[in-house]
Design a protein around this motif. Structure first.
Motif, PDB file in Angstrom:
ATOM      1  N   UNK A  65       0.813  -1.214   0.000  1.00 57.31           N
ATOM      2  CA  UNK A  65       0.000   0.000   0.000  1.00 57.31           C
ATOM      3  C   UNK A  65       0.849   1.268   0.000  1.00 57.31           C
ATOM      4  N   UNK A  66       1.593   1.441  -1.091  1.00 56.42           N
ATOM      5  CA  UNK A  66       2.358   2.670  -1.276  1.00 56.42           C
ATOM      6  C   UNK A  66       1.906   3.352  -2.561  1.00 56.42           C
ATOM      7  N   UNK A  67       2.111   4.669  -2.595  1.00 57.64           N
ATOM      8  CA  UNK A  67       1.691   5.477  -3.741  1.00 57.64           C
ATOM      9  C   UNK A  67       2.902   6.242  -4.264  1.00 57.64           C
ATOM     10  N   UNK A  68       3.246   6.107  -5.562  1.00 52.82           N
ATOM     11  CA  UNK A  68       4.347   6.925  -6.103  1.00 52.82           C
ATOM     12  C   UNK A  68       3.913   8.376  -6.245  1.00 52.82           C
TER      13      UNK A  68
ATOM     14  N   UNK B 280       5.695   3.299 -15.765  1.00 50.57           N
ATOM     15  CA  UNK B 280       4.786   2.151 -15.726  1.00 50.57           C
ATOM     16  C   UNK B 280       4.176   2.018 -14.326  1.00 50.57           C
ATOM     17  N   UNK B 281       5.000   2.255 -13.302  1.00 51.62           N
ATOM     18  CA  UNK B 281       4.514   2.188 -11.932  1.00 51.62           C
ATOM     19  C   UNK B 281       3.515   3.301 -11.658  1.00 51.62           C
ATOM     20  N   UNK B 282       3.831   4.509 -12.109  1.00 50.53           N
ATOM     21  CA  UNK B 282       2.926   5.638 -11.903  1.00 50.53           C
ATOM     22  C   UNK B 282       1.584   5.385 -12.584  1.00 50.53           C
ATOM     23  N   UNK B 283       1.620   4.854 -13.804  1.00 44.83           N
ATOM     24  CA  UNK B 283       0.379   4.581 -14.526  1.00 44.83           C
ATOM     25  C   UNK B 283      -0.419   3.466 -13.849  1.00 44.83           C
ATOM     26  N   UNK B 284       0.274   2.442 -13.352  1.00 43.72           N
ATOM     27  CA  UNK B 284      -0.420   1.344 -12.687  1.00 43.72           C
ATOM     28  C   UNK B 284      -1.124   1.839 -11.427  1.00 43.72           C
TER      29      UNK B 284
ATOM     30  N   UNK C 121      11.141  -2.997  -8.666  1.00 45.86           N
ATOM     31  CA  UNK C 121      11.385  -4.006  -9.685  1.00 45.86           C
ATOM     32  C   UNK C 121      10.106  -4.629 -10.232  1.00 45.86           C
ATOM     33  N   UNK C 122       9.096  -4.789  -9.378  1.00 45.06           N
ATOM     34  CA  UNK C 122       7.833  -5.407  -9.773  1.00 45.06           C
ATOM     35  C   UNK C 122       6.717  -4.777  -8.958  1.00 45.06           C
ATOM     36  N   UNK C 123       5.528  -4.655  -9.550  1.00 45.47           N
ATOM     37  CA  UNK C 123       4.392  -4.080  -8.840  1.00 45.47           C
ATOM     38  C   UNK C 123       3.124  -4.868  -9.138  1.00 45.47           C
ATOM     39  N   UNK C 124       2.194  -4.798  -8.189  1.00 40.33           N
ATOM     40  CA  UNK C 124       0.879  -5.399  -8.341  1.00 40.33           C
ATOM     41  C   UNK C 124      -0.161  -4.321  -8.087  1.00 40.33           C
ATOM     42  N   UNK C 125      -1.264  -4.296  -8.850  1.00 40.89           N
ATOM     43  CA  UNK C 125      -2.288  -3.269  -8.634  1.00 40.89           C
ATOM     44  C   UNK C 125      -2.988  -3.448  -7.299  1.00 40.89           C
TER      45      UNK C 125
ATOM     46  N   UNK D  16      -7.410  -6.943  -8.064  1.00 42.54           N
ATOM     47  CA  UNK D  16      -6.902  -8.126  -8.774  1.00 42.54           C
ATOM     48  C   UNK D  16      -6.143  -7.741 -10.031  1.00 42.54           C
ATOM     49  N   UNK D  17      -5.153  -8.520 -10.361  1.00 44.39           N
ATOM     50  CA  UNK D  17      -4.366  -8.250 -11.561  1.00 44.39           C
ATOM     51  C   UNK D  17      -3.013  -8.888 -11.478  1.00 44.39           C
ATOM     52  N   UNK D  18      -2.368  -9.103 -12.630  1.00 42.64           N
ATOM     53  CA  UNK D  18      -1.060  -9.767 -12.648  1.00 42.64           C
ATOM     54  C   UNK D  18       0.060  -8.835 -12.236  1.00 42.64           C
ATOM     55  N   UNK D  19       1.216  -9.427 -11.976  1.00 42.10           N
ATOM     56  CA  UNK D  19       2.414  -8.651 -11.674  1.00 42.10           C
ATOM     57  C   UNK D  19       2.854  -7.863 -12.893  1.00 42.10           C
ATOM     58  N   UNK D  20       3.387  -6.671 -12.663  1.00 45.06           N
ATOM     59  CA  UNK D  20       3.889  -5.800 -13.735  1.00 45.06           C
ATOM     60  C   UNK D  20       5.374  -5.585 -13.488  1.00 45.06           C
ATOM     61  N   UNK D  21       6.209  -5.961 -14.441  1.00 44.88           N
ATOM     62  CA  UNK D  21       7.654  -5.795 -14.280  1.00 44.88           C
ATOM     63  C   UNK D  21       8.047  -4.343 -14.528  1.00 44.88           C
ATOM     64  N   UNK D  22       8.998  -3.855 -13.733  1.00 39.78           N
ATOM     65  CA  UNK D  22       9.424  -2.458 -13.799  1.00 39.78           C
ATOM     66  C   UNK D  22      10.887  -2.322 -14.170  1.00 39.78           C
ATOM     67  N   UNK D  23      11.587  -3.435 -14.451  1.00 37.99           N
ATOM     68  CA  UNK D  23      13.032  -3.364 -14.732  1.00 37.99           C
ATOM     69  C   UNK D  23      13.335  -3.959 -16.091  1.00 37.99           C
TER      70      UNK D  23
END
Length: 453
Positions: free
Chosen positions: A380-383, A415-419, A439-443, A446-453
């Protein structure tokens, strides 16, 4: 992995690509247009003919059902592994059930598939035989003498390095800027001769700091202090606790084997990324044990310009055994026996507050003072922007973590900011003295992992 229609995502497929050019070319072949006679066993093996520039189509076959990892075969002349045709076939399979229907494999594909199965069975038998006969082929006394000679050389190198650090501080840090890189490159070469590659790498880093921009004297002094601490750790290693002594040996550059007891778990692939220099490509794969709660690091290597063979796309789980390497951190591990192919999952690691992430890094430094960062999942963090930089603000606490300078210019940041879209997300990354590298984020939902690297 492919039972009951469970398939990889496009991101997981593209994580196998050896470079950006292959990802782009493979994406163009992820549609039905260039393909014919495609088929699948329904158990993770697929094949097809891809139209190329020649008169004959390329024969491509992919096996992602083997426990040893994905394997590929293509008749194209590409030396990349996997080639764009293998990536295209995997994308076709991942995106459309009907595009790669179940069918019997043609002879050319069946021959390769059967050969792989036969070699896998033979390897398992050979491994068992090797394990049964281990221990009687070496000469322990000769190994002991070699270890003693190397320790003596490292001790001589560490003593010389201590003298050079003392000379630097006596003459003043300004002299480091005037001496340039050559002084420390020569020092690094001396450490290589002393068979201490860890000391050599840190000496090279000292040479680059005077040209690293404003504030370099502070950074140089900090790195000199860490190098001095490592030298003293080696020279007094007999007085250290065993775990810390093992860490010192590893940091100096002595090889070690993964002799920890095997831990079987369902390991979730948290992140995978490569770093490269002129000689070597290093791949880091972070895993999380869904039952044990342990986080482990797999390292693999490839020659310069070539990706390492081990590839574990983010979002898969691996039913396997890991054995830990010695050392205070206990995070690096070796991949052992695998009981099933990697499988997609919706499992996520539990997150912690930003304040706990900082505390975790501080605790880890007490065990390994040379540690650059620790793996941690933030919940539960927000960029949010922070002047010219960014930080991850905790949605439940009045605290935040700044992003590391290296992560601020990566496409993964946006990508993280948009997610997130201004809402809390779960983020895995590395927390260290330079900040947090996502390196990786989850919404949040529900939703899959999103790679950030």
């Amino acid at each position: 992995m492919t039972q009951q229609g469970v398939r990889w995502s496009a991101d997981q497929v593209l994580a196998l690509a050896p470079d950006a050019a292959s990802r782009k070319a493979g994406s163009k072949l992820g549609a039905a247009g260039p393909w014919s006679e495609t088929g699948s066993s329904g158990e993770g093996t697929m094949w097809g003919l891809c139209k190329g520039s020649g008169s004959k189509p390329y024969r491509t076959v992919v096996d992602v059902a083997d426990v040893s990892g994905p394997a590929y075969r293509c008749s194209c002349p590409s030396r990349k592994f996997p080639c764009k045709h293998a990536l295209g076939l995997l994308l076709l399979w991942a995106g459309d059930d009907s595009a790669v229907p179940r069918s019997d494999a043609p002879d050319w594909a069946e021959e390769w598939i059967a050969g792989r199965r036969e070699r896998a069975g033979k390897k398992g038998t050979d491994d068992s035989s090797d394990a049964a006969s281990a221990g009687g082929t070496g000469d322990p006394e000769a190994a002991r003498r070699r270890a003693e000679r190397r320790a003596e050389r490292i001790t001589a190198g560490a003593t010389e390095l201590e003298q050079r650090l003392a000379d630097l501080l006596r003459d003043g840090l300004a002299g480091a800027e005037q001496a340039g890189y050559a002084l420390w490159e020569e020092t690094a070469a001396r450490m290589v001769d002393a068979q201490a590659p860890g000391l050599a790498a840190r000496a090279r880093e000292l040479g680059a700091l005077p040209a690293s921009g404003p504030g370099w004297p502070v950074r140089l002094l900090e790195e000199c202090a860490l190098l001095h601490l490592l030298d003293q750790g080696w020279l007094r290693r007999e007085r250290l606790p065993e775990a810390l002594a093992a860490t010192v040996r590893s940091r100096v550059g002595l090889p070690a084997s993964a002799d920890g007891p095997p831990v079987r778990d369902r390991w979730l692939v948290l992140a995978q990324y490569d770093t490269a220099d002129t000689r070597l490509t290093t791949r880091r794969v972070w895993l999380y044990g869904t039952d044990s709660g342990r986080t482990a690091l797999l390292l693999s290597y490839g020659a310069a310009g070539r990706a390492p063979e081990l590839a574990l796309p983010v979002g898969l789980t691996l039913d396997a055994e890991l054995s830990a390497y010695p050392g205070a951190g206990g995070q690096r591990a070796a991949l052992g026996r695998q009981f099933a192919p990697p499988a997609p999952t919706e499992t996520r690691p539990p997150g912690v507050p930003t304040s706990r992430a900082v505390a975790r890094y501080g605790e880890a430094l007490g065990e390994d003072p040379w540690l650059e960062s620790v793996p941690v999942t933030l919940g539960r963090v927000v960029p949010v922007p922070d002047g010219d930089s960014w930080q991850l603000a905790d949605a439940d606490e009045d605290s935040a973590l700044p992003l590391s300078p290296a992560s601020r210019n990566r496409p993964g940041l946006w990508r993280l900011v948009a997610l997130a879209g201004g809402r809390p997300v779960t983020v895995f990354g590395e927390c260290g003295h330079r900040g947090f590298t996502p390196l990786t984020a989850w919404p949040g939902g529900p939703g899959p992992a999103v790679t950030l690297c």
